[in-house]
Design a protein around this motif. Structure first.
Motif, short mmCIF file in Angstrom:
data_model
loop_
_atom_site.label_atom_id
_atom_site.label_comp_id
_atom_site.label_asym_id
_atom_site.label_seq_id
_atom_site.Cartn_x
_atom_site.Cartn_y
_atom_site.Cartn_z
N TYR A 191 76.38 -41.96 -38.40
CA TYR A 191 75.70 -41.89 -39.70
C TYR A 191 74.47 -42.78 -39.69
CZ TYR A 191 75.08 -42.16 -44.77
OH TYR A 191 74.58 -42.10 -46.04
N VAL A 192 73.32 -42.23 -40.11
CA VAL A 192 72.09 -43.01 -40.25
C VAL A 192 71.83 -43.26 -41.74
CG1 VAL A 192 69.61 -43.11 -39.78
CG2 VAL A 192 71.16 -42.10 -38.09
N PHE A 193 71.68 -42.21 -42.53
CA PHE A 193 71.56 -42.33 -43.98
C PHE A 193 71.75 -40.97 -44.61
CE2 PHE A 193 67.16 -41.40 -42.85
CZ PHE A 193 66.76 -40.52 -43.84
N GLY A 194 71.92 -40.96 -45.91
CA GLY A 194 72.07 -39.71 -46.63
C GLY A 194 71.87 -39.93 -48.11
N GLY A 195 71.80 -38.84 -48.83
CA GLY A 195 71.64 -38.90 -50.28
C GLY A 195 71.10 -37.58 -50.78
N GLY A 196 70.62 -37.61 -51.98
CA GLY A 196 70.08 -36.39 -52.57
C GLY A 196 68.90 -36.72 -53.46
N ILE A 197 68.11 -35.72 -53.73
CA ILE A 197 66.95 -35.87 -54.60
C ILE A 197 67.44 -35.93 -56.05
CG2 ILE A 197 64.81 -34.79 -55.41
CD1 ILE A 197 64.68 -35.75 -52.49
N ASP A 198 67.00 -36.94 -56.79
CA ASP A 198 67.34 -37.05 -58.21
C ASP A 198 66.42 -36.11 -58.98
OD1 ASP A 198 67.74 -37.70 -60.87
OD2 ASP A 198 67.70 -39.87 -60.52
N GLU A 199 66.96 -34.97 -59.34
CA GLU A 199 66.15 -33.93 -59.98
C GLU A 199 65.88 -34.19 -61.46
OE1 GLU A 199 67.17 -29.91 -58.69
OE2 GLU A 199 68.33 -30.87 -57.09
N ARG A 200 66.44 -35.27 -62.00
CA ARG A 200 66.13 -35.63 -63.39
C ARG A 200 64.72 -36.19 -63.51
NH1 ARG A 200 71.20 -39.42 -63.97
NH2 ARG A 200 70.22 -39.97 -62.00
#
Length: 112
Positions: A39-48
């Motif tokens: 694992y290096v990094f992860g996440g998601g775009i905050d579409e708010r």
């Protein structure tokens, strides 16, 4: 080599309990990736928060590039020894997330 595994928001069609299960299952795969040391990094775009474009002179324009598809969804970067292993991890995430994943080589900048 680092690999970007991602999906656009529109691909996530799970709702209700199935969405909760997808979140739980995808976090379990991420924990497995961490335990495996890939694992290096992860996440998601905050579409708010809508995107803005910022020019070199600091001018701010609402929205992303008008000609580009929207950048949204979830992203994970893993460091893996082969494309075959990257495909296997992408399949695990696809199963957990209940949607297909896109796989790309991530152009990591070692000076960053």
């Amino acid at each position: 080599m680092k690999y970007l595994i991602s999906f656009p928001s529109a691909a996530m069609v799970a709702t209700g309990d199935e969405l909760d299960a997808a979140g739980r299952d995808s976090h379990a795969v991420i924990e497995q990736a961490k335990a495996a040391g890939v694992y290096v990094f992860g996440g998601g775009i905050d579409e708010r928060e809508p995107p803005v474009r910022v020019s070199g002179d600091g001018t701010v324009t609402k929205g992303g590039y008008p000609w580009a598809p929207p950048l949204n969804g979830g992203f994970t970067v893993l460091e893996l020894p082969s494309r075959e292993e990257a495909i296997a991890w992408a399949a695990r995430l696809a199963k957990a997330c209940r949607c297909d994943q896109e796989l790309r080589v991530f152009g990591f900048d070692p000076a960053s």
